[in-house]
Design an enzyme around this catalytic site. Sequence first.
Site, PDB file in Angstrom:
ATOM      1  N   HIS A 104       0.847  -1.483  -0.299  1.00 45.10           N
ATOM      2  CA  HIS A 104      -0.515   0.132   0.148  1.00 45.10           C
ATOM      3  C   HIS A 104       1.047   1.387   0.524  1.00 45.10           C
ATOM      4  CE1 HIS A 104      -2.179  -2.925   2.192  1.00 45.10           C
ATOM      5  NE2 HIS A 104      -3.594  -2.422   1.487  1.00 45.10           N
ATOM      6  N   ASP A 107       2.474   2.034   3.407  1.00 51.45           N
ATOM      7  CA  ASP A 107       3.096   1.562   3.540  1.00 51.45           C
ATOM      8  C   ASP A 107       4.891   1.124   3.642  1.00 51.45           C
ATOM      9  OD1 ASP A 107       0.803  -0.771   4.772  1.00 51.45           O
ATOM     10  OD2 ASP A 107       1.668  -2.135   2.325  1.00 51.45           O
TER      11      ASP A 107
END
Length: 439
Positions: A104, A107
Amino acid sequence: MKTDNRYFKGIPVIQYEGKDSKNPLAFRHYNARQKVGRKTMEEHLRFAVAYWHSFGGTGSDPFGMPTRSLPWSTAKDPVQRGYDKMDAAFEFIAKMGIPFYCFHDYDLVEEGDTLKQSEERLQKLVEYARKKQKETGIKLLWGTANLFSHPRYMNGAATNPDFHVVCHAAAQVKHAIDATVELGGTNYVFWGGREGYLSLLNTDMKREQEHMARFLHMARDYGRKHGFKGTFLIEPKPMEPSKHQYDFDAATVIAFLREFDLIHDFKLNIEVNHATLANHTFAHELQVAANAGLLGSMDANRGDYQNGWDTDQFPNNVIELTEAMLVLLGAGGLKTGGINFDAKVRRNSTDPVDLVYAHIGGMDAFARALLAAQAILEDGEYTSLRKKRYASFDTGKGKQFANGKLSLEDLQQLAKRNGDPESISGRQEYFENLLNRFC
Ligand code: XLS
Ligand code: NI
Ligand code: NI
């Protein structure tokens, strides 16, 4: 291959040693270069590591604080923390011999105070990832945007009743698609954790779903215009965090894609534990997607037979995985997709080596399933027995029916003429034994 040895000290590059090996840091079944049919295991399985669980998971749960410290998360500067985390990630992925990873946006690097700051941070990490990919040969399977963690998304992202929030979600998706394109990602994922509702009383469902479709069209158009040639994926899940999520299961998503004319650019990313939360098996969800020609990718994990939530454990059930691999091989295998370990080690698995054991276990389980499924298909009895159950549609009136040549009255006449059908066993236990013979 030469790898860093900073965060996973003492962990070697994991090698295949064969099924009799007692070395816990070796594969017993996953042998990347072994041919299975026409492809190697590596080409069939296309494993990916999930950035969020593996390098962001601290073991915290709603009842307790973190149980693991992340040694790559100690620097003061968030961008530096992103670089360190990425060093750890690539060290781990290279040591596992896994060809892909998934992330993501946030992340890679923590979200900034403004969108502009977030975008700048992300660009720095994308630059760094490009370098790491080049050094190691590790590739991006998919990117996505986290449209569910921040409080602004508590009422949804693309389906939020506030247009302001929808714009924010769009900005994030644009940046995440840019990152995916830059890094040569072969897929882009939408998982709609907050695209749904908590109460229908305050929700205009029809309007929200129309907005979601509009949003996906925009993302698709943007991606295509800016060089994204891969597959857009929707990942169904029935609930959690929302009470009801619009992408409930594969069948629901397929109907949505058809209704809103998105069927040509989107496929499905099927996750084991999401299937079981929807009261389906993993194999069922894969088959539904495959039947529509939309089986894109998989998120590998497993639920718990007693707990009704997304426990995201590492896969270990070879029989269940073999059923899944039968569907996958039957559908022609993975193309742009892969098998992403969207799974986390348990809260009390606190050593770095636990993450290694977890991936070894998951990869070996899939390798066994692949070998078993291939052997079952080569043996042929399974396929021919299943086909035989439908033999009455292969010739004569049955064939005419299947080809649309008969009417309801014709069938009525045949029923009268033929009398009561004899009972024919479905032989479920025999099929189960057949499967077991190869696992
Ligand atoms: C959560 C989902 C999520 C997606 C990516 O349940 O599985 O991890 O795969 O947003
Ligand atoms: Ni999940
Ligand atoms: Ni997932």
